[in-house]
Structures are given as structure tokens and as C-alpha cells.
Design a protein around this motif. Sequence first.
Motif, PDB file in Angstrom:
ATOM      1  N   LYS A 133     -12.182  -5.535  50.008  1.00  0.00           N
ATOM      2  CA  LYS A 133     -11.516  -4.419  49.332  1.00  0.00           C
ATOM      3  C   LYS A 133     -10.013  -4.327  49.578  1.00  0.00           C
ATOM      4  O   LYS A 133      -9.382  -3.385  49.104  1.00  0.00           O
ATOM      5  N   ASP A 134      -9.430  -5.277  50.294  1.00  0.00           N
ATOM      6  CA  ASP A 134      -8.057  -5.081  50.740  1.00  0.00           C
ATOM      7  C   ASP A 134      -7.086  -6.142  50.229  1.00  0.00           C
ATOM      8  O   ASP A 134      -6.061  -6.414  50.869  1.00  0.00           O
ATOM      9  N   TYR A 135      -7.361  -6.739  49.077  1.00  0.00           N
ATOM     10  CA  TYR A 135      -6.452  -7.771  48.563  1.00  0.00           C
ATOM     11  C   TYR A 135      -5.043  -7.235  48.319  1.00  0.00           C
ATOM     12  O   TYR A 135      -4.054  -7.962  48.451  1.00  0.00           O
ATOM     13  N   ASN A 136      -4.939  -5.972  47.982  1.00  0.00           N
ATOM     14  CA  ASN A 136      -3.633  -5.404  47.650  1.00  0.00           C
ATOM     15  C   ASN A 136      -2.701  -5.331  48.855  1.00  0.00           C
ATOM     16  O   ASN A 136      -1.508  -5.069  48.707  1.00  0.00           O
ATOM     17  N   ALA A 137      -3.233  -5.562  50.058  1.00  0.00           N
ATOM     18  CA  ALA A 137      -2.405  -5.535  51.267  1.00  0.00           C
ATOM     19  C   ALA A 137      -1.585  -6.806  51.435  1.00  0.00           C
ATOM     20  O   ALA A 137      -0.748  -6.882  52.346  1.00  0.00           O
ATOM     21  N   TYR A 138      -1.781  -7.790  50.550  1.00  0.00           N
ATOM     22  CA  TYR A 138      -1.162  -9.107  50.724  1.00  0.00           C
ATOM     23  C   TYR A 138      -0.199  -9.423  49.586  1.00  0.00           C
ATOM     24  O   TYR A 138      -0.412  -9.002  48.452  1.00  0.00           O
ATOM     25  N   SER A 139       0.831 -10.176  49.924  1.00  0.00           N
ATOM     26  CA  SER A 139       1.748 -10.663  48.896  1.00  0.00           C
ATOM     27  C   SER A 139       1.359 -12.049  48.401  1.00  0.00           C
ATOM     28  O   SER A 139       1.837 -12.487  47.353  1.00  0.00           O
ATOM     29  N   MET A 140       0.493 -12.748  49.167  1.00  0.00           N
ATOM     30  CA  MET A 140       0.047 -14.082  48.775  1.00  0.00           C
ATOM     31  C   MET A 140      -1.415 -14.268  49.137  1.00  0.00           C
ATOM     32  O   MET A 140      -1.883 -13.769  50.168  1.00  0.00           O
ATOM     33  N   LEU A 141      -2.131 -15.001  48.279  1.00  0.00           N
ATOM     34  CA  LEU A 141      -3.508 -15.386  48.532  1.00  0.00           C
ATOM     35  C   LEU A 141      -3.596 -16.909  48.466  1.00  0.00           C
ATOM     36  O   LEU A 141      -2.905 -17.534  47.669  1.00  0.00           O
ATOM     37  N   TYR A 142      -4.454 -17.496  49.297  1.00  0.00           N
ATOM     38  CA  TYR A 142      -4.596 -18.951  49.339  1.00  0.00           C
ATOM     39  C   TYR A 142      -6.063 -19.332  49.172  1.00  0.00           C
ATOM     40  O   TYR A 142      -6.943 -18.759  49.821  1.00  0.00           O
ATOM     41  N   PHE A 143      -6.296 -20.297  48.277  1.00  0.00           N
ATOM     42  CA  PHE A 143      -7.625 -20.881  48.095  1.00  0.00           C
ATOM     43  C   PHE A 143      -7.555 -22.388  48.336  1.00  0.00           C
ATOM     44  O   PHE A 143      -6.627 -23.038  47.844  1.00  0.00           O
ATOM     45  N   TYR A 144      -8.539 -22.940  49.033  1.00  0.00           N
ATOM     46  CA  TYR A 144      -8.721 -24.387  49.041  1.00  0.00           C
ATOM     47  C   TYR A 144     -10.113 -24.682  48.491  1.00  0.00           C
ATOM     48  O   TYR A 144     -11.054 -24.937  49.218  1.00  0.00           O
ATOM     49  N   ASN A 145     -10.232 -24.547  47.168  1.00  0.00           N
ATOM     50  CA  ASN A 145     -11.469 -24.829  46.447  1.00  0.00           C
ATOM     51  C   ASN A 145     -12.706 -24.320  47.189  1.00  0.00           C
ATOM     52  O   ASN A 145     -13.630 -25.086  47.482  1.00  0.00           O
ATOM     53  N   PRO A 146     -12.752 -23.010  47.487  1.00  0.00           N
ATOM     54  CA  PRO A 146     -13.856 -22.513  48.321  1.00  0.00           C
ATOM     55  C   PRO A 146     -15.150 -22.222  47.580  1.00  0.00           C
ATOM     56  O   PRO A 146     -16.206 -22.136  48.218  1.00  0.00           O
ATOM     57  N   PHE A 147     -15.067 -22.043  46.240  1.00  0.00           N
ATOM     58  CA  PHE A 147     -16.253 -21.607  45.494  1.00  0.00           C
ATOM     59  C   PHE A 147     -16.394 -22.365  44.187  1.00  0.00           C
ATOM     60  O   PHE A 147     -15.406 -22.802  43.601  1.00  0.00           O
ATOM     61  N   PRO A 148     -17.628 -22.449  43.674  1.00  0.00           N
ATOM     62  CA  PRO A 148     -17.833 -22.904  42.294  1.00  0.00           C
ATOM     63  C   PRO A 148     -17.444 -21.790  41.318  1.00  0.00           C
ATOM     64  O   PRO A 148     -17.124 -20.662  41.716  1.00  0.00           O
ATOM     65  N   ILE A 151     -18.862 -17.922  41.323  1.00  0.00           N
ATOM     66  CA  ILE A 151     -18.372 -17.111  42.442  1.00  0.00           C
ATOM     67  C   ILE A 151     -16.881 -16.833  42.272  1.00  0.00           C
ATOM     68  O   ILE A 151     -16.424 -15.694  42.487  1.00  0.00           O
ATOM     69  N   MET A 152     -16.123 -17.831  41.861  1.00  0.00           N
ATOM     70  CA  MET A 152     -14.694 -17.623  41.659  1.00  0.00           C
ATOM     71  C   MET A 152     -14.445 -16.557  40.596  1.00  0.00           C
ATOM     72  O   MET A 152     -13.530 -15.737  40.735  1.00  0.00           O
ATOM     73  N   ARG A 153     -15.253 -16.537  39.555  1.00  0.00           N
ATOM     74  CA  ARG A 153     -15.096 -15.528  38.509  1.00  0.00           C
ATOM     75  C   ARG A 153     -15.209 -14.128  39.098  1.00  0.00           C
ATOM     76  O   ARG A 153     -14.416 -13.230  38.787  1.00  0.00           O
ATOM     77  N   GLN A 154     -16.179 -13.923  39.974  1.00  0.00           N
ATOM     78  CA  GLN A 154     -16.372 -12.609  40.583  1.00  0.00           C
ATOM     79  C   GLN A 154     -15.261 -12.274  41.576  1.00  0.00           C
ATOM     80  O   GLN A 154     -14.830 -11.114  41.671  1.00  0.00           O
ATOM     81  N   VAL A 155     -14.805 -13.256  42.299  1.00  0.00           N
ATOM     82  CA  VAL A 155     -13.708 -13.023  43.254  1.00  0.00           C
ATOM     83  C   VAL A 155     -12.432 -12.650  42.516  1.00  0.00           C
ATOM     84  O   VAL A 155     -11.722 -11.712  42.903  1.00  0.00           O
ATOM     85  N   VAL A 156     -12.125 -13.372  41.431  1.00  0.00           N
ATOM     86  CA  VAL A 156     -10.928 -13.067  40.644  1.00  0.00           C
ATOM     87  C   VAL A 156     -11.014 -11.660  40.065  1.00  0.00           C
ATOM     88  O   VAL A 156     -10.026 -10.903  40.074  1.00  0.00           O
ATOM     89  N   ALA A 157     -12.202 -11.268  39.578  1.00  0.00           N
ATOM     90  CA  ALA A 157     -12.373  -9.916  39.051  1.00  0.00           C
ATOM     91  C   ALA A 157     -12.124  -8.874  40.142  1.00  0.00           C
ATOM     92  O   ALA A 157     -11.501  -7.823  39.892  1.00  0.00           O
ATOM     93  N   ASN A 158     -12.573  -9.158  41.350  1.00  0.00           N
ATOM     94  CA  ASN A 158     -12.351  -8.244  42.471  1.00  0.00           C
ATOM     95  C   ASN A 158     -10.860  -8.152  42.816  1.00  0.00           C
ATOM     96  O   ASN A 158     -10.341  -7.062  43.094  1.00  0.00           O
ATOM     97  N   ILE A 159     -10.162  -9.279  42.772  1.00  0.00           N
ATOM     98  CA  ILE A 159      -8.718  -9.274  43.026  1.00  0.00           C
ATOM     99  C   ILE A 159      -8.004  -8.429  41.970  1.00  0.00           C
ATOM    100  O   ILE A 159      -7.154  -7.590  42.288  1.00  0.00           O
ATOM    101  N   HIS A 160      -8.354  -8.631  40.710  1.00  0.00           N
ATOM    102  CA  HIS A 160      -7.743  -7.858  39.627  1.00  0.00           C
ATOM    103  C   HIS A 160      -7.960  -6.360  39.846  1.00  0.00           C
ATOM    104  O   HIS A 160      -7.032  -5.555  39.669  1.00  0.00           O
TER     105      HIS A 160
END
Length: 221
Positions: A133-148, A151-160
Motif C-alpha cells: 500500500k505504500d508505493y507513493n512513498a517512493y520516487s523510484m521503483l525497480y523491477f528485475y523481471n520478478p513476475f509473469p 501478476i505484473m498486471r495486478q502490481v501495475v494496477a496497484n501502483i496506479h
Amino acid sequence: MKELRKLISKFTPERILRKSSLLIMENFQGVDISRIVYPEEVGLDSRYVGESTPSWNKYVVRLLKDLHINNQDAILDIGCGKGSAMLAMLKFPFARVDGIELSEEISEIAIRNLTRLKKQRWQIFNGDAITFKDYNAYSMLYFYNPFPGEIMRQVVANIHSSISGREQEMLIIYNLPVCHELIVKDGVFCKQREYPNGYGDKIFVYSNKNLQHSRLHRSLS
């Protein structure tokens, strides 16, 4: 054939020697960073999560140098594994370098690694990126291909959802961007920069600002 050549390129004598040297050094320091951990080893399903693989190398460091990082910035490594990329990030003046990792076992290894190396300014969250729930606390996010993709679709929706109404710039650094289309699909983030990752693949950098109003514009001048 292209994938086979890419796989073979990862096993050059130089890389094998470097890997062996890293493992010897890590054993001496009492840390565990370079050994790959497959999902099944820690009770996870490979259909939903990727393997835990280190991504700290000179290419990631070169990219970070372009981002004009200062002590007002904070970065979150999503699917941080054993903390490899966080070690690279901690070389820069971030206020915070945090990671989120689904596996409790791998989270504990990351905490142990960073503690034994006497690093500061970090926190590891053992949890699910889909519900974080705390993505807004960051100025940068980093992924190293962690999900198919699913799952990435749901994570991106949560970030938005987390950054809805945000005025400040947020960057996404996506190493091995196999789900690129999911990042840009809704128009919240746009790909602004592209870098090599050292393994024949790319690292994409996205921003929620257009290039003219992004910190990335400064690295082009």
C-alpha cells in the motif's frame, strides 16, 4: 536459436571466473547473494513468481548515475530477492533503499546480508507486491523481471491506484522488461530511456512525466 546464443553467452570463461570469485568472497563475508534460488525451493509457484537472481552489475550502476539521485529520493526494489540490486542502490545518496519480497525465507537472507555488510538506510518488507500500500512513498521503483504477465498486471494496477493524484515524478526502472506493454498500457507511465543490462537484454526507464518535465531530460543535456 537467439535464446540459445543468449544462454550460452552467460557462461563465458570470464563470467564463470567472476561468479566463482564472488561466491568465494561471499563465503568469506558470511553472506549469500549470488546463488540463484528457484521458486520451488522456497515453496512458491513458478507460474506466479520468477527465480531470485542477482542483478547488481556495472550496467545498473551506470544507469543510476544518470538519474541525479539525491537525499530526497527513495527507491523500492519490487521482488528484491537477497538484496543484490539494493547493494548497488546504497552506493547512491537515497534517503531510503527498500525492498519487498514475497518469500519469508529469501527476505530473511536479504536482511542477514545487509546487516552483515553493515548497510544502513534500508528496510525489507516481507509481503505481496499486489497488495502493498505504500508505493507513493517512493520516487523510484525497480523491477528485475520478478513476475509473469498476470501478476505484473495486478502490481501495475496497484501502483496506479497508490499514486493516483500524485504530482511528483516517479520513475520505474525495469531490468529485462518482458512485460513492457503492461507498464505503458494505461498511459500513466511512458518509456523514456533504454540501457543495456550486460546480458544481451535491456533496462527500460519509465516516467509519469513527459521528458521535458522529467529529471531524465537533464541527463541528455
